[in-house]
Design a protein around this motif. Structure first.
Motif, PDB file in Angstrom:
ATOM      1  N   ARG A   1      20.022  17.039   4.477  1.00 38.60           N
ATOM      2  CA  ARG A   1      19.598  17.327   5.387  1.00 38.60           C
ATOM      3  C   ARG A   1      17.798  17.185   6.069  1.00 38.60           C
ATOM      4  O   ARG A   1      17.550  16.805   7.225  1.00 38.60           O
ATOM      5  CB  ARG A   1      19.094  19.055   5.741  1.00 38.60           C
TER       6      ARG A   1
ATOM      7  N   MET B   1      30.686  19.812   6.660  1.00 33.47           N
ATOM      8  CA  MET B   1      30.175  20.610   7.442  1.00 33.47           C
ATOM      9  C   MET B   1      28.590  20.846   7.078  1.00 33.47           C
ATOM     10  O   MET B   1      27.674  20.400   7.458  1.00 33.47           O
ATOM     11  CB  MET B   1      30.174  21.742   8.868  1.00 33.47           C
TER      12      MET B   1
ATOM     13  N   LEU C   1      25.337  20.564   4.821  1.00 34.91           N
ATOM     14  CA  LEU C   1      24.743  19.137   4.116  1.00 34.91           C
ATOM     15  C   LEU C   1      23.526  19.407   2.899  1.00 34.91           C
ATOM     16  O   LEU C   1      23.915  21.463   2.578  1.00 34.91           O
ATOM     17  CB  LEU C   1      23.779  18.892   5.149  1.00 34.91           C
TER      18      LEU C   1
ATOM     19  N   TYR D   1       3.300  15.497  11.751  1.00 37.93           N
ATOM     20  CA  TYR D   1       2.877  15.676  10.194  1.00 37.93           C
ATOM     21  C   TYR D   1       1.992  16.779  10.108  1.00 37.93           C
ATOM     22  O   TYR D   1       0.851  16.901  11.181  1.00 37.93           O
ATOM     23  CB  TYR D   1       1.975  13.972   9.804  1.00 37.93           C
TER      24      TYR D   1
ATOM     25  N   ALA E   1      16.964  13.503   6.731  1.00 40.03           N
ATOM     26  CA  ALA E   1      18.148  12.816   8.137  1.00 40.03           C
ATOM     27  C   ALA E   1      17.534  13.908   9.490  1.00 40.03           C
ATOM     28  O   ALA E   1      17.258  12.693  10.647  1.00 40.03           O
ATOM     29  CB  ALA E   1      19.401  14.110   8.506  1.00 40.03           C
ATOM     30  N   VAL E   2      16.268  14.507   9.214  1.00 36.59           N
ATOM     31  CA  VAL E   2      15.332  15.300   9.960  1.00 36.59           C
ATOM     32  C   VAL E   2      14.158  14.860  10.242  1.00 36.59           C
ATOM     33  O   VAL E   2      13.148  15.556  10.931  1.00 36.59           O
ATOM     34  CB  VAL E   2      15.686  16.444  10.143  1.00 36.59           C
ATOM     35  N   SER E   3      14.108  14.985   8.855  1.00 37.94           N
ATOM     36  CA  SER E   3      12.116  13.881   9.080  1.00 37.94           C
ATOM     37  C   SER E   3      12.242  12.554   8.353  1.00 37.94           C
ATOM     38  O   SER E   3      13.317  12.148   7.392  1.00 37.94           O
ATOM     39  CB  SER E   3      12.012  15.120   8.265  1.00 37.94           C
ATOM     40  N   GLU E   4      11.577  12.148   8.089  1.00 37.92           N
ATOM     41  CA  GLU E   4      11.414  11.051   7.428  1.00 37.92           C
ATOM     42  C   GLU E   4      10.871  10.801   6.024  1.00 37.92           C
ATOM     43  O   GLU E   4      10.668  12.308   5.523  1.00 37.92           O
ATOM     44  CB  GLU E   4      10.646   9.839   7.986  1.00 37.92           C
TER      45      GLU E   4
ATOM     46  N   LEU F   1       0.260   3.652  10.126  1.00 41.41           N
ATOM     47  CA  LEU F   1       0.389   2.796  11.314  1.00 41.41           C
ATOM     48  C   LEU F   1      -0.926   3.787  13.051  1.00 41.41           C
ATOM     49  O   LEU F   1      -1.278   3.224  13.648  1.00 41.41           O
ATOM     50  CB  LEU F   1       1.772   2.391  11.368  1.00 41.41           C
ATOM     51  N   GLY F   2      -0.372   4.732  12.837  1.00 40.66           N
ATOM     52  CA  GLY F   2      -1.202   5.061  14.325  1.00 40.66           C
ATOM     53  C   GLY F   2      -2.999   5.702  13.635  1.00 40.66           C
ATOM     54  O   GLY F   2      -3.533   5.518  14.763  1.00 40.66           O
ATOM     55  N   LEU F   3      -2.717   6.319  12.986  1.00 39.25           N
ATOM     56  CA  LEU F   3      -4.311   6.153  12.298  1.00 39.25           C
ATOM     57  C   LEU F   3      -5.450   5.116  12.390  1.00 39.25           C
ATOM     58  O   LEU F   3      -6.240   4.922  12.928  1.00 39.25           O
ATOM     59  CB  LEU F   3      -4.770   6.428  11.160  1.00 39.25           C
TER      60      LEU F   3
ATOM     61  N   ALA G   1       7.896   6.575   4.568  1.00 36.44           N
ATOM     62  CA  ALA G   1       8.078   6.250   6.346  1.00 36.44           C
ATOM     63  C   ALA G   1       6.833   6.836   6.861  1.00 36.44           C
ATOM     64  O   ALA G   1       5.856   6.795   7.552  1.00 36.44           O
ATOM     65  CB  ALA G   1       9.711   6.809   6.230  1.00 36.44           C
ATOM     66  N   ARG G   2       6.962   8.019   6.528  1.00 30.06           N
ATOM     67  CA  ARG G   2       5.977   9.245   6.861  1.00 30.06           C
ATOM     68  C   ARG G   2       4.908   8.162   7.130  1.00 30.06           C
ATOM     69  O   ARG G   2       3.976   8.087   7.432  1.00 30.06           O
ATOM     70  CB  ARG G   2       5.767  10.408   6.051  1.00 30.06           C
TER      71      ARG G   2
ATOM     72  N   LEU H   1       4.173   5.533   9.022  1.00 28.43           N
ATOM     73  CA  LEU H   1       3.767   6.024  10.907  1.00 28.43           C
ATOM     74  C   LEU H   1       2.539   6.448  10.621  1.00 28.43           C
ATOM     75  O   LEU H   1       2.073   5.893  11.539  1.00 28.43           O
ATOM     76  CB  LEU H   1       4.817   7.217  11.086  1.00 28.43           C
ATOM     77  N   LEU H   2       2.293   7.921   9.781  1.00 24.48           N
ATOM     78  CA  LEU H   2       0.737   8.273   9.377  1.00 24.48           C
ATOM     79  C   LEU H   2      -0.727   6.763   9.432  1.00 24.48           C
ATOM     80  O   LEU H   2      -1.557   6.749  10.414  1.00 24.48           O
ATOM     81  CB  LEU H   2       0.777   8.826   8.676  1.00 24.48           C
TER      82      LEU H   2
ATOM     83  N   PHE I   1      -4.725   2.508  14.621  1.00 23.41           N
ATOM     84  CA  PHE I   1      -3.861   1.881  15.630  1.00 23.41           C
ATOM     85  C   PHE I   1      -5.591   2.445  16.164  1.00 23.41           C
ATOM     86  O   PHE I   1      -6.367   1.813  17.373  1.00 23.41           O
ATOM     87  CB  PHE I   1      -2.742   2.106  16.647  1.00 23.41           C
TER      88      PHE I   1
ATOM     89  N   ARG J   1      18.592   8.494  10.149  1.00 27.61           N
ATOM     90  CA  ARG J   1      16.988   9.171  11.111  1.00 27.61           C
ATOM     91  C   ARG J   1      16.317   8.580  12.742  1.00 27.61           C
ATOM     92  O   ARG J   1      16.341   8.436  13.360  1.00 27.61           O
ATOM     93  CB  ARG J   1      15.809   8.742  10.043  1.00 27.61           C
TER      94      ARG J   1
END
Lengths: 281, 285
Positions: free
Chosen positions: B8, B1, B3, A92, B11-14, B25-27, B18-19, B22-23, B29, A185
């Motif tokens: 896309r 095949m 996408l 990020y 599928a490869v980034s939240e 929660l991490g900060l 969600a981002r 997560l951000l 902590f 994901r």
């Protein structure tokens, strides 16, 4: 000096081999190896029966159990949140990311005694955090839980700093293929990213665990140090030393050193596995 | 095949939510476990006002502790700097049997509990230690005196410079030194004019970490010091004594100096890493 060392070994173009290796071995021997071997000498003086008697003392066993148990629990917490932090830092972009990244190393830079008194003040019943937890009936300071909190502080950078570079190297393509093949994901993370991270994660966990087992300064202020409850093994060594039971102190130290060397061996094995998985450059 | 763009990215980034979670929660902590303890040091140090803070820092025992810490750190860093240079020169510029064992042994002090790092010198030089009676007969004090504190600090900080320089020198190879040699440079000329300039940032990085640990070491020093106020108390030990006397404002005032040192260390570390020192400049690159 360098010339003299060079004369005997003509194929070497660069001089100084004899001098530098001599200094290295002499220094390492005098500062590290001879003093460390004293633990074995002193503990060996007890004989097997005497050594076993000290190792089997309930207080010794309990202190070792507290040190190893709290270190394992704290390393597990750090494995989860350290990976989360590494993920956030690698994937990020957010304002202040560089400062957060630098701050992760704080436990490496902040003296353990400073961390110890600060955590004790925070989690004491009248502290900022302890005051919030007290009405809920949760006691952290002066309990084994407090030891865990201190070891989470001390161990966090080990996990973040081993997982972070590996996470940065993982190609977006592997995740894209997983997604293209229909993985969600979460499946992509658990089935694709996590196995790639596993060796680094295990390395970080083991390093945090090893550090936690031997940690002293950050723990003793918050632990309360009640024998058979919240007394850690390094503190018991100090107590035995103050009682002039040097041999008992050395016996506990020998047990801890054996564990530390076993962990070091485990780390080397994990890292060999890691190199095989990542592939030699 | 094929996408679509949205699948896309999902599928490869939240997703955005969600981002954010997560951000956050991490900060959170990080704030709870790292930032709050750091902030608490300064808050407690200044809780009784600036006058109490200044008095605690300028008190004679505190000044003696600061002096001793600086002295011990200077000796320990100097010793381990020379050792680190010698070790990395021999390991990186030459091949010999047992090299990987030697590198493992150099890192050994990091695996030893600080308390054991102090204990081993008590076993050697303490009153009941191997050399204890001989030292007492000759009037030399090691344990509960400054030499013991220096030894314990040297042990604990031994790997820092070497472990920074060894991968760096190995990555740089021996080409530059061999060229200098064939052009007629002596060993010391090669060292000062070629090798040292090549490794200077890594060297500073190792010294920085060594210095921070030396100033802040507590467990090992605590075992060998004897806690004699004004004589064998380093800054961390002085903090402990004040804290155990319930003199919290003074304890945190001295602790805040060490916390400032930690912040300075982190800032300089970031600067040096930007110049390629540290883990990013290691053998992986």
């Amino acid at each position: 000096m360098a010339q003299a060392a060079h004369r005997g070994t003509p194929p070497r173009v660069i001089p100084g081999f004899g001098l530098t290796l001599g200094v290295t071995l002499a220094y390492l021997g005098l500062v590290v190896l001879v003093p460390l071997s004293m633990v074995g000498v002193e503990a060996g003086g007890l004989g097997w029966a005497g050594f076993a008697a000290i190792a089997a003392e309930p207080r010794t066993l309990h202190a070792l159990a507290v040190s190893f148990g709290a270190a394992a629990a704290a390393a597990a917490v750090n494995a989860v949140f350290g990976t989360l932090l590494a993920w956030v830092l690698v994937r990020y972009r957010f304002p202040g990311r560089r400062i957060v990244d630098a701050l992760v190393d704080l436990p490496f830079a902040l003296p353990t005694a400073v961390a110890g008194i600060s955590l004790a003040a925070l989690y004491a019943p009248n502290g900022w955090i302890g005051g919030l937890l007290a009405p809920l009936g949760v006691k952290v300071a002066y309990t084994p839980l407090g030891i865990g909190v201190a070891l989470v502080f001390v161990g966090l950078p080990f996990v973040v700093r081993t997982v972070q570079p590996v996470l940065a190297e993982i190609d977006a393509e592997v995740e894209e293929s997983a997604a293209a093949l229909g993985a969600t994901r979460a499946q992509g993370f658990v089935r694709v990213v996590l196995p790639l991270l596993a060796p680094a994660l295990l390395t970080g966990f083991t390093m945090a665990f090893a550090r936690g087992v031997g940690e002293y300064g950050s723990v003793i202020f918050i632990a309360g140090n009640i024998p058979m409850v919240s007394e850690i093994a390094p503190l018991l060594i100090v107590i035995r030393l103050e009682e002039y039971r040097t041999d008992a102190a050395a016996a506990i130290a020998a047990l801890m050193l054996a564990a530390a060397f076993a962990l070091l061996l485990a780390l080397n094995c994990i890292q060999a596995w890691h190199r095989r998985r990542v592939g030699a450059p | 095949m094929k996408l679509s763009g949205s699948t896309r990215s999902a599928a490869v980034s939240e997703g955005r939510f969600a981002r954010a979670c997560l951000l956050a929660l991490g900060l959170a902590f990080l704030a709870l476990f790292l930032l709050l303890p750091l902030a608490a040091v300064f808050a407690e140090a200044l809780s009784k006002g600036l006058a109490v803070y200044a008095a605690a820092v300028a008190e004679p025992d505190a000044v003696a502790a600061i002096r001793l810490t600086l002295l011990v750190t200077a000796i320990a860093v100097a010793c381990n700097l020379v050792f680190g240079l010698a070790a990395s020169w021999s390991v990186a510029k030459f091949s010999f049997p047992g090299k990987s064992l030697l590198v493992t042994l150099i890192d050994l002090p990091f695996s030893v509990s600080p308390v054991i790092s102090g204990l081993i010198y008590v076993l050697l030089f303490g009153a009941h230690g191997v050399f204890g009676p001989w030292l007492r007969a000759h009037g030399v004090e090691v344990i509960f005196a400054v030499p013991g504190i220096v030894l314990a600090t040297v042990f604990v900080t031994l790997p820092f410079v070497a472990r920074e320089l060894i991968p760096l020198m190995e990555a740089q190879g021996r080409g530059d030194e061999e060229v200098a040699r064939t052009l007629g440079a002596s060993g010391w000329q090669i060292f000062f004019r070629v090798t040292l300039p090549n490794v200077k940032w890594g060297l500073l990085y190792g010294v920085l970490l060594c210095n921070a640990r030396a100033m802040g070491e507590f467990g090992a020093v605590s075992v060998v010091s004897g806690h004699i106020r004004g004589l064998t108390n380093t800054m961390p030990l002085h903090v402990e004594i004040l804290y155990n006397e319930y003199n919290f404002a003074a304890a945190f005032a001295v602790a805040s100096l060490l916390a400032l040192l930690a912040l300075l260390t982190l800032a300089l570390k970031t600067v040096l890493e930007a110049r390629g020192a540290g883990p990013a400049g290691g053998p992986g690159h």
